[in-house]
Design an enzyme around this catalytic site. Structure first.
Site: not given
Length: 174
Positions: A41, A81
């Site tokens: 990701s 993230k």
């Protein structure tokens, strides 16, 4: 006199080891933490299996900033993230272009191809004390768009500082 000298030498080593252990415990508990990147990701910035050093101390004195790569604590697992929008800001994505408070935001950390997978968003306003995060690999990332929602400030555990493993990948993250 020989036994006394050996005893003093041993005590000196014991004190040194104890101090080193206490410093390591302090750093591990309050300043630095490592995390293994799981999944794709955050590619191309961070790759699966890399070990990243996160600074837990930095957000005691500074607020998280746009572009920071952060570790997010969740009950089942931690996530890595990038912060995209800050508390109170309005975020929108239209025609693969990211807008923050109506201004176009250049995402220099990802390619145009990856930007095309961001999808359409908003406009939505980020609540106070919360952040909007996305993975750099927009096609495969679970983030604020699709499951993580807004991230509260207390769930941000630290800021990524650099990759420590594999050794040939040593670098500052940004």
């Amino acid at each position: 006199m020989g036994k006394s000298k050996k005893k003093n030498e041993w005590m000196g080593w014991a004190k040194t080891i104890l101090i080193a252990v206490l410093i390591a415990f302090f750093l591990r508990s309050f300043v630095l933490v490592t995390s293994v990147v799981e999944g794709e990701s955050m590619e191309p910035t961070l790759e699966n299996g890399e070990i990243v050093l996160f600074n837990k101390f930095t957000y005691l004195f500074n607020e998280p900033e746009r572009g920071d790569i952060v570790i997010i604590n969740r009950p089942q697992k931690n996530y890595v993230k990038r912060i995209i929008a800050l508390p109170g800001e309005t975020i929108a994505v239209k025609n693969q272009t990211l807008y923050i408070d109506g201004e176009k935001y250049e995402q220099s950390f990802i390619t145009e191809t990856i930007q095309n997978y961001t999808g359409e968003i908003g406009p939505i306003q980020v609540p106070e004390s919360s952040y909007f995060v996305m993975g750099d690999n927009r096609k495969l990332s679970k983030d604020s768009r699709n499951g993580l929602g807004f991230i509260s400030e207390e769930n941000i555990a630290g800021k990524s500082e650099f990759i420590i493993f594999p050794l040939n990948e040593w670098s500052m993250t940004r």
